[in-house]
Design an enzyme around this catalytic site. Structure first.
Site, PDB file in Angstrom:
ATOM      1  N   LYS A 274       0.841  -1.213   0.000  1.00  0.00           N
ATOM      2  CA  LYS A 274       0.000   0.000   0.000  1.00  0.00           C
ATOM      3  C   LYS A 274       0.874   1.260   0.000  1.00  0.00           C
ATOM      4  O   LYS A 274       0.670   2.170  -0.799  1.00  0.00           O
ATOM      5  CB  LYS A 274      -0.942   0.012   1.226  1.00  0.00           C
ATOM      6  CG  LYS A 274      -1.862  -1.212   1.306  1.00  0.00           C
ATOM      7  CD  LYS A 274      -2.813  -1.149   2.480  1.00  0.00           C
ATOM      8  CE  LYS A 274      -2.159  -1.217   3.855  1.00  0.00           C
ATOM      9  NZ  LYS A 274      -1.435  -2.472   4.138  1.00  0.00           N
TER      10      LYS A 274
ATOM     11  N   ARG B  17     -10.386   0.514   8.183  1.00  0.00           N
ATOM     12  CA  ARG B  17      -9.859  -0.818   8.499  1.00  0.00           C
ATOM     13  C   ARG B  17     -10.886  -1.681   9.205  1.00  0.00           C
ATOM     14  O   ARG B  17     -10.585  -2.815   9.549  1.00  0.00           O
ATOM     15  CB  ARG B  17      -8.672  -0.649   9.435  1.00  0.00           C
ATOM     16  CG  ARG B  17      -7.335  -0.952   8.815  1.00  0.00           C
ATOM     17  CD  ARG B  17      -6.306  -0.686   9.894  1.00  0.00           C
ATOM     18  NE  ARG B  17      -5.091  -1.375   9.667  1.00  0.00           N
ATOM     19  CZ  ARG B  17      -4.047  -0.851   9.031  1.00  0.00           C
ATOM     20  NH1 ARG B  17      -4.109   0.357   8.535  1.00  0.00           N
ATOM     21  NH2 ARG B  17      -2.941  -1.547   8.918  1.00  0.00           N
TER      22      ARG B  17
ATOM     23  N   ARG C 166      11.954  -6.046   4.362  1.00  0.00           N
ATOM     24  CA  ARG C 166      11.844  -4.659   4.821  1.00  0.00           C
ATOM     25  C   ARG C 166      12.691  -4.447   6.080  1.00  0.00           C
ATOM     26  O   ARG C 166      13.364  -3.433   6.220  1.00  0.00           O
ATOM     27  CB  ARG C 166      10.376  -4.290   5.093  1.00  0.00           C
ATOM     28  CG  ARG C 166      10.232  -2.850   5.542  1.00  0.00           C
ATOM     29  CD  ARG C 166       8.840  -2.313   5.383  1.00  0.00           C
ATOM     30  NE  ARG C 166       7.914  -2.887   6.346  1.00  0.00           N
ATOM     31  CZ  ARG C 166       6.619  -2.603   6.372  1.00  0.00           C
ATOM     32  NH1 ARG C 166       6.101  -1.793   5.473  1.00  0.00           N
ATOM     33  NH2 ARG C 166       5.836  -3.142   7.283  1.00  0.00           N
TER      34      ARG C 166
ATOM     35  N   ARG D  99      10.446  -0.462  12.565  1.00  0.00           N
ATOM     36  CA  ARG D  99       9.161  -0.181  13.212  1.00  0.00           C
ATOM     37  C   ARG D  99       8.914  -1.146  14.367  1.00  0.00           C
ATOM     38  O   ARG D  99       9.196  -2.333  14.244  1.00  0.00           O
ATOM     39  CB  ARG D  99       8.032  -0.353  12.178  1.00  0.00           C
ATOM     40  CG  ARG D  99       7.601   0.920  11.538  1.00  0.00           C
ATOM     41  CD  ARG D  99       6.719   0.676  10.340  1.00  0.00           C
ATOM     42  NE  ARG D  99       5.482  -0.053  10.626  1.00  0.00           N
ATOM     43  CZ  ARG D  99       4.528  -0.266   9.714  1.00  0.00           C
ATOM     44  NH1 ARG D  99       4.665   0.204   8.486  1.00  0.00           N
ATOM     45  NH2 ARG D  99       3.441  -0.923  10.023  1.00  0.00           N
TER      46      ARG D  99
ATOM     47  N   ARG E  23      -0.929  -8.881  13.299  1.00  0.00           N
ATOM     48  CA  ARG E  23      -1.492  -7.903  12.358  1.00  0.00           C
ATOM     49  C   ARG E  23      -2.246  -8.615  11.225  1.00  0.00           C
ATOM     50  O   ARG E  23      -3.286  -8.144  10.774  1.00  0.00           O
ATOM     51  CB  ARG E  23      -0.378  -6.998  11.793  1.00  0.00           C
ATOM     52  CG  ARG E  23       0.107  -5.965  12.823  1.00  0.00           C
ATOM     53  CD  ARG E  23       1.486  -5.401  12.494  1.00  0.00           C
ATOM     54  NE  ARG E  23       1.591  -4.775  11.203  1.00  0.00           N
ATOM     55  CZ  ARG E  23       2.745  -4.533  10.579  1.00  0.00           C
ATOM     56  NH1 ARG E  23       3.899  -4.860  11.162  1.00  0.00           N
ATOM     57  NH2 ARG E  23       2.754  -3.968   9.410  1.00  0.00           N
TER      58      ARG E  23
END
Ligand code: AP5
Length: 196
Positions: free
Chosen positions: A13, A88, A127, A139, A150
């Site tokens: 995204k 969401r 990532r 993060r 998640r």
């Protein structure tokens, strides 16, 4: 043009949002980025959100809807905007519909990025590696345990938005397993059609 990006964590995204901002000149409204900025600033919202985000759960619908409602008042949102990571949940989608209806505006398209779960985990690992290689801080929610949480939250609370927007005739699925460039081209084809 008001566009929503829908997809699980790691679907691309944020990557595709950067392309949309450049090509269509509309701002990216990422609730994840806004909440991370609030956490970094230790604002009242940030203080409430930190532990929830670190655990991979969703911040309350009222908090995120208020953030978005305020943000879309800004002048740069007048020509349109891209919602990345919002809504969401079904209540968030209903709040968004109510906010936009008040302004006599509406969502034009919901782009769903479809990516296999195994690929999502590989992307997360990449990532993390790339972030470390750049000497940046990873993060707090980017670790395998929180990522699994998640994904569960996505399946349970966010995936119901797929039939919700299908019912409104706005859902446009894109194969997110292709290269970044091919995904961008598929999204461009959808948005070019909307723009006429
Ligand atoms: P948020 O920041 O929205 O994170 P997320 O949805 O989990 O998504 P990510 O940022 O992890 O992934 P992405 O889809 O943007 O993928 P990316 O482009 O980086 O939310 C974080 C937290 O904030 C939530 O858990 C929640 O607590 C809170 N929150 C946010 N919004 C909320 C809301 N509305 N309500 C309540 N709480 C909220 O790509 C991933 C990797 O893959 C990158 O390394 C990229 O380079 C790579 N990649 C991208 N595309 C491709 C491709 N086609 N092929 C190969 N690699 C690719």
């Amino acid at each position: 043009m008001i566009v929503i990006f829908l997809g699980p964590p790691g679907a691309g995204k944020g990557t595709q949002a950067a392309h949309i901002v450049e090509r269509y000149g509309i701002p990216q409204l990422s609730t994840g980025d806004m909440l991370r900025a609030a956490v970094a600033a230790k604002s009242p919202v940030g203080l409430k959100a930190k532990a929830i985000m670190d655990a991979g759960n969703l911040v309350s619908d009222d908090i995120v809807a208020a953030i978005i409602e305020e943000r879309i008042e800004a002048d740069d949102c007048a020509p349109g905007f891209l919602l990345d990571g919002f809504p969401r949940t079904i209540p968030q989608a209903e709040m968004l519909d109510a906010i936009l209806t008040k302004k006599e505006r509406a969502v034009d398209a919901v782009v769903e990025l479809r990516v296999d779960e195994a690929a999502l985990i590989d992307r997360l690992r990449n990532r993390i590696k790339e972030t470390k290689a750049r000497g940046e801080e990873v993060r707090a929610d980017d670790n395998e345990e929180t990522f699994a949480k998640r994904l569960d939250v996505y399946r349970e609370q966010t995936a119901p938005l797929i039939p919700y927007y299908e019912g409104q005739g706005k859902l446009r699925a894109v194969d997110g397993m292709q290269t970044v460039e091919a995904v961008s081209a598929a999204i461009d084809a959808i948005l070019d059609q909307i723009q006429g």
